[in-house]
Design an enzyme around this catalytic site. Structure first.
Site, PDB file in Angstrom:
ATOM      1  N   GLU A 117       0.807  -1.229   0.000  1.00 13.68           N
ATOM      2  CA  GLU A 117       0.000   0.000   0.000  1.00 13.68           C
ATOM      3  C   GLU A 117       0.839   1.278   0.000  1.00 13.68           C
ATOM      4  OE1 GLU A 117      -3.236  -0.064   2.823  1.00 13.68           O
ATOM      5  OE2 GLU A 117      -4.014  -1.945   2.050  1.00 13.68           O
ATOM      6  N   GLU A 120      -5.356  -8.659   1.258  1.00 13.90           N
ATOM      7  CA  GLU A 120      -5.841  -8.520   2.644  1.00 13.90           C
ATOM      8  C   GLU A 120      -7.327  -8.261   2.611  1.00 13.90           C
ATOM      9  OE1 GLU A 120      -4.179  -5.064   4.556  1.00 13.90           O
ATOM     10  OE2 GLU A 120      -2.168  -5.872   4.598  1.00 13.90           O
TER      11      GLU A 120
END
Ligand SMILES: *[C@@H]1O[C@H](CO)[C@@H](O)[C@H](O)[C@H]1NC(C)=O
Ligand SMILES: *[C@@H]1O[C@H](CO)[C@@H](O)[C@H](O)[C@H]1NC(C)=O
Length: 307
Positions: A127, A226
């Site tokens: 990220e 995730e």
């Protein structure tokens, strides 16, 4: 919608090509409840809990050297534990803040290819494009460097689903072997009753865009990097309410559902991390990241994790 059509086609095709169900994985932290670095024996206990309570075949990590605490040298500890347990590891590198070389050194020190199939692959970054802590040129360079150093090992990157879907990651898509798209209906402030729909929509948009860019349904291995839901003790985010009951509902509906559709995914995360500092959520509010485990920090399952 075109994206949904593409997804359906991919998922209809995939059971013929590979297997019907997706593979379940878990995200694991590299510190114990008291903040100390996990050693081989700690990971062995983690894997015992995971394997006796779930159908997971793989775990992923985030940082190799852990630049925020003492050096944990996670790859050297987790790989031998995983080899003896018979579980695979997707090793993570956290290259933010100039740490790439340090992270690579911690991977190199473990000599990861000696573990054969136990090493599932290596991901560079998690990220960081979403956070803006590195740029696409940095990331492509690091991925190339890892591919040169580890030929034959799958190299990937993880980022938020919307960055894979909206063009932010386009210059990365054709450089990697593994795409990990993270998606949390919770962080989109969804009520639990609409959470699975939101999660599926996120994954459909990300996978659909990857398929458009690659011109292929399955050229690049797409995984949900995730997903998760905070348990009791966690923070609410708008209509998304933390709690073990909602976590269980989300698991049974979203996790079992996506696996059924043939998409591999990682649950964030295996174990509560009571010493983890609070994060600042997308709404600018402080949010606890301590209670996202589907197991407590002493490795007790919070609910039945078989689908
Ligand atoms: C893509 O989504 C990310 C995350 O929401 C956002 O920060 C970025 O500005 C978006 N980029 C474009 C081109 O829309
Ligand atoms: C439910 O999720 C879908 C898909 O993300 C979204 O478009 C819709 O606005 C959500 N509904 C509500 C009531 O938030």
């Amino acid at each position: 919608m075109q994206l949904h059509t593409l997804l359906s086609t991919a998922l209809l095709a995939s059971p013929l090509a590979v297997s019907a169900a997706g593979t379940l994985g878990f995200a694991v932290g590299n510190t114990n409840a008291d903040g100390s670095c996990k050693k081989q024996s700690d990971f062995e206990a983690d894997f015992k809990a995971i394997q006796s309570n779930t159908d997971a075949k793989i775990v992923r990590t985030y940082s190799a050297s852990d630049q925020y605490a003492n050096p944990c040298n996670t790859p050297s500890q987790i790989l031998p534990a995983a080899k003896s347990a018979g579980i695979q590891v997707l090793l993570g590198m956290w290259p933010d803040g100039g740490a790439y070389q340090k992270e690579k050194a911690a991977i190199d020190a473990a000599n990861p290819t000696q573990y054969g199939d136990t090493l599932y692959g290596i991901t560079v970054g998690s990220e960081g494009m979403y956070r803006g802590t590195y740029n696409a040129n940095d990331l492509v360079g690091w991925v190339k460097d890892m591919k040169n150093s580890y030929p034959g090992v799958s190299i990937g990157s993880a980022d938020s689903w919307n960055c894979w879907a909206n063009g932010t990651m386009d210059s990365i898509i054709n450089s990697v072997d593994l795409i990990l798209a993270n998606g949390f209906a919770y962080w989109q402030y969804q009520d639990i009753s609409n959470a699975t729909k939101t999660y599926f929509d996120d994954m459909a948009q990300a996978l659909g865009h990857v398929q458009e860019v690659t011109g292929s349904l399955d050229k690049i291995h797409f995984m949900n990097g995730e997903t998760g839901w905070p348990g009791t003790g966690g923070t609410d985010a708008g209509a998304a309410k933390a709690g073990d009951d909602n976590m269980k509902t989300y698991w049974q509906s979203a996790v079992c559902g996506l696996l059924d559709w043939g998409v591999d995914l990682f649950w964030f995360e295996a174990f509560d991390e009571p010493s983890k500092p609070d994060a600042i959520g997308d709404n600018g509010q402080k949010a606890s990241e301590k209670y996202w485990g589907s197991f407590t920090s002493d490795r007790t399952p919070k609910f039945d994790m078989r689908c």
